[in-house]
Design a protein around this motif. Sequence first.
Motif, PDB file in Angstrom:
ATOM      1  N   TYR A  52     -67.687   5.029  40.060  1.00  0.00           N
ATOM      2  CA  TYR A  52     -66.402   5.569  39.628  1.00  0.00           C
ATOM      3  C   TYR A  52     -65.836   6.519  40.675  1.00  0.00           C
ATOM      4  O   TYR A  52     -66.574   7.294  41.300  1.00  0.00           O
ATOM      5  N   LYS A  53     -64.528   6.459  40.852  1.00  0.00           N
ATOM      6  CA  LYS A  53     -63.805   7.332  41.772  1.00  0.00           C
ATOM      7  C   LYS A  53     -62.908   8.257  40.954  1.00  0.00           C
ATOM      8  O   LYS A  53     -62.220   7.806  40.042  1.00  0.00           O
ATOM      9  N   TYR A  54     -62.921   9.522  41.303  1.00  0.00           N
ATOM     10  CA  TYR A  54     -62.206  10.526  40.514  1.00  0.00           C
ATOM     11  C   TYR A  54     -61.028  11.107  41.274  1.00  0.00           C
ATOM     12  O   TYR A  54     -61.038  11.179  42.506  1.00  0.00           O
ATOM     13  N   SER A  55     -60.036  11.525  40.533  1.00  0.00           N
ATOM     14  CA  SER A  55     -59.048  12.462  41.052  1.00  0.00           C
ATOM     15  C   SER A  55     -59.564  13.867  40.723  1.00  0.00           C
ATOM     16  O   SER A  55     -60.449  14.032  39.871  1.00  0.00           O
ATOM     17  N   ALA A  88     -61.070  17.514  34.055  1.00  0.00           N
ATOM     18  CA  ALA A  88     -61.028  17.231  32.619  1.00  0.00           C
ATOM     19  C   ALA A  88     -62.407  16.812  32.109  1.00  0.00           C
ATOM     20  O   ALA A  88     -62.829  17.209  31.010  1.00  0.00           O
ATOM     21  N   LEU A  89     -63.128  16.001  32.905  1.00  0.00           N
ATOM     22  CA  LEU A  89     -64.482  15.600  32.531  1.00  0.00           C
ATOM     23  C   LEU A  89     -65.386  16.822  32.397  1.00  0.00           C
ATOM     24  O   LEU A  89     -66.145  16.952  31.423  1.00  0.00           O
ATOM     25  N   ALA A  90     -65.308  17.722  33.372  1.00  0.00           N
ATOM     26  CA  ALA A  90     -66.133  18.925  33.334  1.00  0.00           C
ATOM     27  C   ALA A  90     -65.786  19.781  32.122  1.00  0.00           C
ATOM     28  O   ALA A  90     -66.678  20.264  31.412  1.00  0.00           O
ATOM     29  N   ARG A  91     -64.498  19.958  31.866  1.00  0.00           N
ATOM     30  CA  ARG A  91     -64.071  20.782  30.738  1.00  0.00           C
ATOM     31  C   ARG A  91     -64.564  20.217  29.413  1.00  0.00           C
ATOM     32  O   ARG A  91     -65.010  20.960  28.531  1.00  0.00           O
ATOM     33  N   GLY A  92     -64.510  18.895  29.272  1.00  0.00           N
ATOM     34  CA  GLY A  92     -64.995  18.257  28.054  1.00  0.00           C
ATOM     35  C   GLY A  92     -66.502  18.273  27.923  1.00  0.00           C
ATOM     36  O   GLY A  92     -67.029  17.916  26.863  1.00  0.00           O
ATOM     37  N   SER A  93     -67.208  18.679  28.978  1.00  0.00           N
ATOM     38  CA  SER A  93     -68.671  18.709  28.976  1.00  0.00           C
ATOM     39  C   SER A  93     -69.219  20.126  28.939  1.00  0.00           C
ATOM     40  O   SER A  93     -70.424  20.332  29.131  1.00  0.00           O
TER      41      SER A  93
END
Length: 220
Positions: free
Chosen positions: A182-185, A191-196
Amino acid sequence: MCVRRLRAGRYSGDFLNAQANALRKDFPSLKVYPVAADFTAPFKLPEEIAGLPKVGFFPGSTIGNFEPHEACRFLRSARDILGQGAQMIIGADLEKDERLLYDAYNDAAGVTGRFNLNVLVRMNRELGGNFDVSAFTHRAIYNREQHRIEMHLISKKSQTVRMLGTSFAFRAGESIHTENSYKYSIERFTALARGSGWKVRESWTDDKRMFSVHAMTVSD
């Protein structure tokens, strides 16, 4: 004080302990506590560092090999292992020109292809398979909707193989989907970090914005 750990494989524990011993020799005043464990599952840190501040370090772009829900689970687990007040430094590969990605994962030298085909070599060796490695070819494609590179092994012909006592039939052109990357912006990783349960304090990229490094703290 230094804690090193690896995702445990057949020889990872031995390698980790050897590296720990080498560090102790090079830095006699450094306390080293190796932990051989699977980083995708919960594990306990040594009691000797229970009361110390902790920084997790997850370099490279391994986070991209997780499915998004798996990446979230991993980050939540890392937060729980490191504890309240912890920090974490993590790398993530960035979205980039699709042609650049295609050329990188279908490189002319065939390095990625050999890496991918090695899956069949290992299945033959470790799972009793009888794959004819020469009967498959490597292909990587970019899935724009999922923001990921997909690695495939394509059967060159109709064939039947056996593994773990079971037969598997392949048609010519049929694919074994071996891996995702997977490639991220910056925004999607944040957002992924915040949701984790993490807060990204700062992010850095190279001049061409190919790769990112993020400094995170545990959310309150």
